[in-house]
Write a protein that holds these residues in place. Structure first.
Motif, mmCIF file in Angstrom:
data_model
loop_
_atom_site.group_PDB
_atom_site.id
_atom_site.type_symbol
_atom_site.label_atom_id
_atom_site.label_comp_id
_atom_site.label_asym_id
_atom_site.label_seq_id
_atom_site.Cartn_x
_atom_site.Cartn_y
_atom_site.Cartn_z
ATOM 1 N N UNK A 47 6.003 28.903 2.751
ATOM 2 C CA UNK A 47 6.585 29.687 3.086
ATOM 3 C C UNK A 47 6.810 31.620 2.455
ATOM 4 N N UNK A 48 6.617 31.156 1.290
ATOM 5 C CA UNK A 48 6.482 32.694 0.571
ATOM 6 C C UNK A 48 4.795 33.173 1.483
ATOM 7 N N UNK A 49 4.511 33.060 1.678
ATOM 8 C CA UNK A 49 3.783 33.288 2.194
ATOM 9 C C UNK A 49 3.895 33.932 4.238
ATOM 10 N N UNK A 50 4.219 33.555 4.450
ATOM 11 C CA UNK A 50 5.321 33.437 6.090
ATOM 12 C C UNK A 50 6.962 34.385 5.704
ATOM 13 N N UNK A 51 6.886 34.817 4.705
ATOM 14 C CA UNK A 51 7.873 35.796 4.475
ATOM 15 C C UNK A 51 7.630 36.597 4.667
ATOM 16 N N UNK A 52 6.476 37.071 3.566
ATOM 17 C CA UNK A 52 6.055 38.351 3.763
ATOM 18 C C UNK A 52 5.585 38.857 4.910
ATOM 19 N N UNK A 53 4.800 38.022 5.555
ATOM 20 C CA UNK A 53 4.186 38.216 6.915
ATOM 21 C C UNK A 53 5.460 38.966 7.741
ATOM 22 N N UNK A 54 6.813 38.076 7.472
ATOM 23 C CA UNK A 54 7.799 38.479 8.253
ATOM 24 C C UNK A 54 8.744 39.846 8.047
ATOM 25 N N UNK A 57 5.157 19.269 -1.110
ATOM 26 C CA UNK A 57 6.689 20.792 -1.929
ATOM 27 C C UNK A 57 5.785 21.733 -2.360
ATOM 28 N N UNK A 58 4.482 21.765 -3.405
ATOM 29 C CA UNK A 58 4.275 23.278 -3.079
ATOM 30 C C UNK A 58 3.686 23.733 -2.175
ATOM 31 N N UNK A 59 2.359 22.785 -1.214
ATOM 32 C CA UNK A 59 2.161 23.576 -0.335
ATOM 33 C C UNK A 59 2.819 24.070 0.617
ATOM 34 N N UNK A 105 1.349 36.703 -4.097
ATOM 35 C CA UNK A 105 2.562 35.625 -3.935
ATOM 36 C C UNK A 105 1.178 34.561 -4.880
ATOM 37 N N UNK A 106 1.660 33.106 -4.544
ATOM 38 C CA UNK A 106 0.850 32.151 -5.142
ATOM 39 C C UNK A 106 -0.758 32.157 -4.864
ATOM 40 N N UNK A 107 -0.404 32.407 -3.606
ATOM 41 C CA UNK A 107 -2.139 31.890 -3.113
ATOM 42 C C UNK A 107 -2.708 33.201 -3.276
#
Ligand SMILES: NC(=O)c1ccc[n+]([C@@H]2O[C@H](COP(=O)([O-])OP(=O)(O)OC[C@H]3O[C@@H](n4cnc5c(N)ncnc54)[C@H](OP(=O)(O)O)[C@@H]3O)[C@@H](O)[C@H]2O)c1
Length: 291
Positions: free
Chosen positions: A250-257, A243-245, A116-118
């Motif tokens: 949201x990308x991180x949350x989708x991985x966690x979900x 927006x970038x943040x 993911x981006x982070x």
């Protein structure tokens, strides 16, 4: 011979703990706390053996004094869209100053492809450190327990609820005190050169389980509300989150979900000889933040 250790981002979640823990050690260690704002650094000034130095990562001119005679660096850059440039500037300064070891605060899964981006931002900084020739240790922590204070305490206090789009996803949250403890070992003892440490708490918990613990610790009913991603994005837009943040979160949350953040490691015990804090201990220690 004393050792001077520069901690960048010294007023943040991890940095202030690193400074505090280094200041409590016996031995000839001089701790230099690199602060963005002198006012926020006031509390650190009172710690024994700690000197404060002002740093602005976006102003290379301001960095020279901070790095002069620094032997080791605990490198923290903020969650910012220009964090790679900031970190590269810091590594260049470290090299010029003859720094011998960098302990870098990275993130769990930084090496994942495509990840993911982070994580990709952190991996790019790690690679820059690897090619700098400076000895390094990379700390890759899971999500911080302290996020509950920084991002959820306000709604828990006012409504007894907190909101996230992660459903039943379990996360191996880690206390920043334990991340700092691993970092302090890497800075002050032998054998951590070239090591990469995945750092997690002792257990993976869902937000429903965290809500239950919060209810027990605070003595008031706390509810976790799972929200659709679109609602989370709308709320972030209303709070003027860039927006970038919002997209990175949201990308991180989708991985966690999806259950990809459940992995636990025994790094804290292996490196420090002490067990990591549990979520229950963390909430108990900070319960006033949620009442
Ligand atoms: N939160 C998590 O769950 C999590 C998980 C894994 C990895 N991470 C990583 O941890 C890092 C953040 O660590 P943290 O939470 O300890 O930091 P933090 O609490 O966000 O604090 C950031 C620190 O950097 C300073 N800073 C910001 N902009 C600066 C600038 N232009 N020049 C100099 N200093 C500046 C801040 O000072 P001011 O406040 O005065 O600006 C503060 O001391 C990020 O790289 C993030 O990706 C976070």
């Amino acid at each position: 011979m004393h050792t001077t250790i520069l901690v960048t981002g010294a007023t943040g979640n991890v940095g202030r703990e690193v400074v505090k823990q280094l200041s409590m050690l016996d031995g000839d260690i001089r701790v230099r706390a690199g602060v963005h704002s002198i006012i926020k650094g006031e509390n650190l000034k009172r710690l024994p053996g700690v000197e404060i130095v002002e740093m602005d990562f976006e102003d290379p001119e301001s960095l020279h004094a901070a790095f002069t005679h620094a032997d080791k660096v605990f490198l923290i850059t903020p969650f910012a869209d220009d964090q790679i440039e900031m970190a590269k500037t810091l590594v260049d300064e470290a090299k010029k100053a003859g720094v011998k070891h960098i302990v870098k605060l990275s993130a769990l899964g930084a090496h994942a492809e495509p990840g993911i981006q982070l994580g990709r931002w952190h991996r790019e900084i790690e690679k820059y450190i690897e090619q700098s020739g400076i000895s390094y240790t990379f700390l890759r922590p899971a999500s911080f327990m302290q996020n509950y204070i920084n991002y959820n305490a306000a709604s828990i206090k006012s409504e007894g609820k907190f909101y996230q789009p992660i459903g039943e996803g379990k996360v191996s949250y880690v206390d920043t005190r334990d991340i700092a403890a691993v970092g302090v070992e890497a800075l002050t003892s032998e054998g951590h050169e070239g090591k990469i440490y995945d750092i997690t708490g002792p257990e993976a918990l869902s937000n429903y389980e965290v809500a239950q613990l919060l209810s027990e610790v605070t003595g008031k009913q706390v509810e976790f509300v799972d929200v659709p991603e679109s609602d989370a994005k709308k709320a972030m837009t209303e709070q003027e989150t860039p927006e970038w943040m919002a997209d990175a979160l949201l990308e991180l949350y989708s991985v966690q979900k999806a259950g990809h953040s459940e992995k636990t490691t025994d790094t804290v015990a292996q490196v420090t000889g002490r067990k990591p804090h549990t979520m229950q201990q963390f909430l108990q220690d900070h319960k006033d933040c949620f009442i």
